[in-house]
Scaffold this motif. Structure first.
Motif, mmCIF file in Angstrom:
data_model
loop_
_atom_site.group_PDB
_atom_site.id
_atom_site.type_symbol
_atom_site.label_atom_id
_atom_site.label_comp_id
_atom_site.label_asym_id
_atom_site.label_seq_id
_atom_site.Cartn_x
_atom_site.Cartn_y
_atom_site.Cartn_z
ATOM 1 N N PHE A 2 0.828 -1.209 0.000
ATOM 2 C CA PHE A 2 0.000 0.000 0.000
ATOM 3 C C PHE A 2 0.866 1.264 0.000
ATOM 4 N N ILE A 3 1.917 1.252 0.808
ATOM 5 C CA ILE A 3 2.809 2.425 0.885
ATOM 6 C C ILE A 3 3.444 2.687 -0.487
ATOM 7 N N ARG A 4 3.965 1.636 -1.107
ATOM 8 C CA ARG A 4 4.640 1.817 -2.410
ATOM 9 C C ARG A 4 3.625 2.181 -3.500
ATOM 10 N N ASP A 5 2.432 1.614 -3.446
ATOM 11 C CA ASP A 5 1.394 1.959 -4.430
ATOM 12 C C ASP A 5 1.007 3.429 -4.339
ATOM 13 N N ASN A 6 1.244 4.035 -3.174
ATOM 14 C CA ASN A 6 0.948 5.454 -2.990
ATOM 15 C C ASN A 6 2.173 6.343 -3.213
ATOM 16 N N GLY A 7 3.223 5.753 -3.771
ATOM 17 C CA GLY A 7 4.395 6.540 -4.165
ATOM 18 C C GLY A 7 5.332 6.882 -3.027
ATOM 19 N N ALA A 8 5.107 6.267 -1.874
ATOM 20 C CA ALA A 8 5.965 6.542 -0.713
ATOM 21 C C ALA A 8 6.922 5.379 -0.476
ATOM 22 N N ILE A 9 7.854 5.600 0.426
ATOM 23 C CA ILE A 9 8.839 4.581 0.793
ATOM 24 C C ILE A 9 8.572 4.175 2.240
ATOM 25 N N PRO A 10 8.581 2.856 2.529
ATOM 26 C CA PRO A 10 8.454 2.442 3.938
ATOM 27 C C PRO A 10 9.749 2.763 4.683
ATOM 28 N N SER A 11 9.689 3.803 5.519
ATOM 29 C CA SER A 11 10.926 4.351 6.093
ATOM 30 C C SER A 11 11.563 3.441 7.137
ATOM 31 N N PHE A 12 10.788 2.511 7.699
ATOM 32 C CA PHE A 12 11.384 1.633 8.717
ATOM 33 C C PHE A 12 12.332 0.616 8.085
ATOM 34 N N LEU A 13 12.039 0.234 6.840
ATOM 35 C CA LEU A 13 12.825 -0.818 6.185
ATOM 36 C C LEU A 13 14.278 -0.355 6.039
ATOM 37 N N GLY A 64 19.080 -0.825 10.296
ATOM 38 C CA GLY A 64 19.111 -2.273 10.076
ATOM 39 C C GLY A 64 17.797 -2.991 10.315
ATOM 40 N N PHE A 65 16.711 -2.242 10.598
ATOM 41 C CA PHE A 65 15.416 -2.919 10.813
ATOM 42 C C PHE A 65 15.014 -3.661 9.538
ATOM 43 N N PRO A 66 14.544 -4.942 9.679
ATOM 44 C CA PRO A 66 14.397 -5.804 8.500
ATOM 45 C C PRO A 66 13.055 -5.730 7.774
ATOM 46 N N ALA A 67 12.118 -4.879 8.176
ATOM 47 C CA ALA A 67 10.779 -4.935 7.579
ATOM 48 C C ALA A 67 10.199 -3.530 7.417
ATOM 49 N N ALA A 68 9.050 -3.480 6.720
ATOM 50 C CA ALA A 68 8.387 -2.196 6.459
ATOM 51 C C ALA A 68 7.627 -1.693 7.676
ATOM 52 N N ILE A 69 7.165 -2.628 8.512
ATOM 53 C CA ILE A 69 6.409 -2.229 9.705
ATOM 54 C C ILE A 69 6.960 -2.961 10.932
#
Ligand code: MG
Ligand code: MG
Length: 259
Positions: free
Chosen positions: A47-58, A62-67
């Motif tokens: 959903f984040i990428r479909d809205n043109g944004a970047i998942p900032s946690f990834l 070194g955090f391994p995921a988008a959430i």
């Protein structure tokens, strides 16, 4: 000295906040017994990428995921995994975006199916304490006023506030000054100024306040294995009343789901 944001910056933060708010709602629709937390991560990242944004946690430190997907006794920073959610669990989705050079960051603890009455109370009190904090986040007040508002409300129900983690300013960086503790004394801490953008995020344990860090170096657990809830919104400090940038309305007023 913390520079307040310009109105242009606030609009960019608002765009991020709306994407994060909608992402939380998408995750909420997917929460159900039988679903893995990895699947929640997939829903959010898509959903984040479909809205043109970047998942900032990834990749953040070194955090391994988008959430962050934190189940039951995990307070924050849980890794999405093959864990299968079951009836009566709670799961916190904490989500960040980077869009047009600015950040979004909000969190919501979802019940999985039906939860017991004490767990329901934990969720209600934690969320209400966030709104108490927001009420205190007005120009001329101080961060200690926010912490005091959160802490005194939470403790009146016999729950406890985690001390080791706190809210924060937000802007071009996900974590900016000031720190916004969820405990404190009125009239202490950083002065709040009109245009300051902050994330308020109470983390509340059903049992004691003590926590420990998982061997993986990320997940924070309650020491007594009690459940923990976490709600986070981004607001702009204003005169008289803070302005909310992110919202739970997409989760709670959608009509299809109602937590
Ligand atoms: Mg967050
Ligand atoms: Mg945050």
């Amino acid at each position: 000295m913390i520079r307040p944001k310009t109105e242009e910056e606030i609009e960019l933060l608002r765009e991020n906040a709306i994407i994060v708010s909608k992402t939380l709602a998408e995750v909420g629709k997917a929460v159900a017994p039988g679903v893995t937390t990895k699947e929640l991560n997939r829903v959010a990242e898509t959903f984040i990428r479909d809205n043109g944004a970047i998942p900032s946690f990834l990749g953040f430190e070194g955090f391994p995921a988008a959430i962050c997907a934190s189940v039951n006794d995990v307070v924050v920073h849980g890794f999405p995994s093959d864990y299968v959610l079951k009836e009566g669990d709670i799961v916190t989705a904490d989500i960040g975006t980077l869009y047009k050079g600015y950040n979004g960051d909000s969190a919501y603890t979802f019940p999985v199916g039906e939860v017991d009455a004490r767990t329901r109370k934990l969720l209600d009190v934690t969320k209400a304490s966030l709104y108490k904090g927001i009420e205190a986040a007005v120009a001329g007040a101080r961060t200690g006023d926010i912490g005091y508002a959160v802490q005194s409300y939470v403790e009146s129900f016999g729950f406890s506030v985690v001390r080791e983690l706190e809210g924060h300013g937000i802007g071009r960086e996900m974590h900016e000054n000031p720190g916004v503790p969820n405990y404190g004394r009125p009239g202490r801490g950083t002065h709040l100024v009109d245009g300051m953008t902050i994330c308020i995020e109470p983390m509340v344990n059903a049992g004691g306040k003590a926590v420990y860090l998982d061997r993986n170096g990320w997940a924070v657990h309650t020491a007594d294995k009690s459940k923990s809830a976490h709600f986070e919104l981004t607001v702009v400090v204003r005169k008289g009343r803070a302005e909310q940038l992110s919202t739970f309305d997409f989760i709670e007023k959608d009509g299809r789901i109602n937590f």
